[in-house]
Design an enzyme around this catalytic site. Structure first.
Site, short mmCIF file in Angstrom:
data_model
loop_
_atom_site.label_atom_id
_atom_site.label_comp_id
_atom_site.label_asym_id
_atom_site.label_seq_id
_atom_site.Cartn_x
_atom_site.Cartn_y
_atom_site.Cartn_z
N ARG A 71 0.82 -1.20 0.00
CA ARG A 71 0.00 0.00 0.00
C ARG A 71 0.86 1.26 0.00
O ARG A 71 0.52 2.26 -0.64
CB ARG A 71 -0.95 0.00 1.20
CG ARG A 71 -1.92 1.17 1.19
CD ARG A 71 -2.93 1.10 2.32
NE ARG A 71 -3.95 0.11 2.03
CZ ARG A 71 -4.16 -0.97 2.77
NH1 ARG A 71 -3.40 -1.21 3.81
NH2 ARG A 71 -5.10 -1.83 2.46
N ALA A 72 1.98 1.22 0.71
CA ALA A 72 2.86 2.40 0.76
C ALA A 72 3.36 2.77 -0.63
O ALA A 72 3.40 3.96 -0.99
CB ALA A 72 4.03 2.13 1.70
#
Length: 698
Positions: A274-275
């Site tokens: 997700r980062a």
């Protein structure tokens, strides 16, 4: 009512940039603003709504569908007309006490019971579509509601499957949450769901503080005149957001830029992907915000500073942070993919131009993106900014649970009654999973994960008449049963049910509540042996971790020398309790009675502030009492007072050695408390005991 201008806020450049980028690209996933109270967090969020472009909606659509691109799955699709209307973007505020029905919507009860029509009544997520959803004190919101919000923000849709309703509708909004870390942190799993995070604090420069006061007083004196001074700057920012929204689809994210983003996220050891995705989306939005058509090194740097700090938390007691020197080293000096000669970038900022963060001659606010390279003013790094694990423990490669190093002897806090040179500070080891300790009986406190209680969530165990102003969900079966005997008397004809307010019944649900866990820790000389105090701190740290996971409030009372101290008033921030515990010195006499009386007074005051939250007193001691005459007798009397007030207590016996006096066990009897030797706090000890008993039974 006038809103304070967005560009008039002083010294919040990172927050302004994060809000602007999320307005440009809601797909980023929103922004979480962490900061102390009184730092204009709410002011800036409310001011942002006035800068968002107006939206075109289908007239009469409850879900704000776009006339140019109506949602074929909209629940109101069959009633869509050709008429269109334009309205300002909405700011929807979600109160901390909101119920799940209010957030996602539910069955329209009146139409269902009176007319037999199954109709969905939209909630706050539908109202926020194509606008701004603001959650103040998001860390105090129930976890399941935070999950609902973040799921909708990530997917762009809200799905409702409940009460015979199966509905899905668009829910694309700019999600903004604010919180004060002193009141407790969000779980790392929920932190990761926010796209960006920003740390904000009040300026320490007296000149800046004076300017804040000057502007606020001017706004309060004449809001119209003050807002007029900033109208040009407000219009410029609104136009910039609109143009960036239109241009973001044409921004080029090259393969070289993608690889560089992946290198940054990998170097900082963030979990999951997700980062990387959020950083890429933010970098594209930052390029569009600057009017660039290609993502540059400055865009990646600005995106990483906002998207990565909160994703580096591996432990609930870790502070968010990012080592910007390491970030610069990873990015290097070369652009990932410079623009081609055929397509020069005329909007690249000139380093020779004046600093855009300075107010202009008219007193207008600073530029939202800070220096041209996307960085902010230099700041002092905290212990939580170190991206590498601390390996100063005896075990190589194992990180310590407390991020900060032990303070020097002259900087350690002194406990009253203990002179210099009479104490030592031991470092706790790694936390372990503890047994579940609960408060006896059933309560009615806030929903949590510790003791049995009647709460707003859980399994339905009964019903009760509706009380005006009370929240909760309607018990349909009980409502129909209450109204059924009176239908003939009310003149019912045909289908449908004639209802009165007195017929409504609310569901009574049994679940788990959160409690106040008050630690009362003996820090006297009998506990000062290095090995013993390390064991005590490790056990208490593990119980703090358990309290964090079960959403409890915690407090800390320590006693040594001749007195007891409330080292931490009851709070939701177990992180602060962990730091106080790590710095706790030991030495001196044992004022056990004073410790119990201080705990009793703390619980009395907390009972007045929050009467529904039941306490659990955790006394960590070896049972000795050596301060003052009749110290042991006074401690037993203090324990009897707590027992008479029906305070649920737990005595953790820290006495070690072959020959034991059994004082802690006797104290547990006077407290009517559960008695647990220090070595049996961990869940693994309980598991071993159960396994042994099964073996003997076989």
């Amino acid at each position: 009512m006038r809103t304070y201008p967005f560009t008039a806020v002083v010294g919040s450049d990172d927050m302004a940039l994060a809000l602007a980028l999320c307005a440009v690209s809601p797909a980023i996933g929103g922004v979480l603003v962490r900061g102390e109270k009184g730092t204009a967090k709410s002011t800036m969020v409310r001011a942002l709504a006035a800068l968002l472009p107006a939206v075109d909606v289908i007239a009469g659509c409850r879900f704000s569908c776009d006339p140019a691109d109506p949602d074929p799955r909209c629940p109101d699709h069959a009633q869509h007309s050709a008429a269109a209307a334009r309205r300002p973007a909405r700011l929807v505020e979600l109160p901390v006490g909101a119920t799940e029905d209010r957030v996602i919507g539910s069955l329209h009860l009146e139409k269902a019971l009176a007319a037999g029509i199954t109709e969905y009544e939209p909630g706050l997520l539908a109202a926020a579509h194509r606008g701004l959803l603001y959650v103040d004190e998001v860390n105090l919101l129930h976890d399941h509601l935070v999950d609902l919000l973040l799921d909708a923000a990530a997917m762009g849709r809200s799905t409702v499957e409940r009460d015979g309703v199966s509905v899905a509708h668009a829910a694309r909004f700019v999600l903004v949450g604010t919180m004060n870390p002193e009141e407790g942190e969000l779980r790392p799993q929920l932190l990761d769901r926010f796209g960006l995070t920003v740390e904000i604090s009040a300026p320490r420069d007296p000149a800046l503080r004076a300017e804040v006061i000057r502007r606020r007083l001017a706004f309060d004196a004449d809001a119209d005149a003050f807002s007029h001074r900033y109208q040009a700057a407000e219009t410029e920012i609104a136009d910039r957001i609109r143009l960036a929204q239109e241009a973001i689809g044409g921004v080029r994210l090259s393969d070289a830029a993608l690889v560089k983003i992946a290198e940054v996220c990998s170097a900082f050891e963030v979990d999951g992907m997700r980062a990387d995705i959020v950083t890429a989306r933010t970098a594209v939005a930052h390029a569009a915000w600057h009017g660039r058509t290609t993502v540059t090194r400055a865009d990646i740097r600005a995106a990483a500073r906002l998207a990565l700090p909160h994703r580096r938390r591996r432990n609930p007691f870790d502070a968010p942070g990012l080592d910007e020197e390491l970030l610069d080293a990873i990015l290097g000096d070369q652009e990932p993919d410079p623009p081609s000669p055929e397509q020069p970038d005329p909007t690249e900022p000139d380093p020779t131009e004046p600093d855009p963060t300075e107010p202009d001659a008219d007193g207008n606010g600073p530029d939202l993106d800070g220096p041209a390279d996307g960085s902010s003013e230099p700041r002092a790094e905290s212990a939580g900014d170190d991206p590498l694990p601390d390996t100063t423990d005896d075990e190589p490669g194992k990180s310590r649970p407390d991020a900060a190093a032990d303070p020097p002897p002259d900087a350690r806090p002194q406990t009253p009654g203990a002179g210099p040179g009479t104490h030592r500070t031991a470092t706790p080891g790694g936390a372990f999973r503890t047994r579940l300790f609960t408060v006896a009986g059933s309560g009615e406190g806030e929903a949590g994960k510790r003791s049995r209680a009647i709460t707003s969530i859980g399994r339905t165990v009964g019903s009760t008449p509706l009380v005006r102003g009370a929240g909760g969900s309607v018990h349909l079966t009980a409502t129909v049963r209450a109204a059924a005997p009176y239908q003939l008397g009310r003149g019912r004809v045909g289908a449908g049910l004639l209802l009165r307010h007195s017929d409504l019944r609310m569901a009574v649900k049994e679940g788990r509540e959160s409690n106040l866990v008050l630690f009362c820790v003996d820090a006297s000389g009998s506990m000062a042996a290095r090995t013993r105090m390390e064991q005590v701190k490790t056990a208490v740290l593990s119980l703090l971790m358990d309290a964090y996971q079960r959403r409890d409030k915690v407090g800390l009372v320590t006693f040594r020398g001749h007195d007891a101290v409330l080292a931490l008033p009851p709070t939701s921030s177990v992180e602060v309790a962990a730091r106080r515990l790590a710095d706790l010195p030991a030495g001196g006499r044992t004022p056990l009675a004073e410790g119990l009386l201080t705990a009793r007074e703390t619980l009395r005051l907390e009972r007045i502030r929050d009467p529904r939250r039941r306490p659990l007193l955790v006394l960590v001691t070896d049972g000795r009492a050596t301060s003052g005459p009749d110290a042991l007798i006074r401690s037993r009397r203090a324990g009897a007072l707590l027992a008479a007030e029906h305070v649920s207590s737990l005595v953790i016996d820290c006495e070690t050695g072959r020959f034991r006096m059994g004082l802690a066990a006797a104290l547990a009897q006077s407290l009517a408390a559960e008695y647990v030797p220090l070595g049996e706090v961990g869940a693994q000890a309980l598991t071993a005991a159960v396994r042994d008993s099964r073996g003997r039974a076989a």
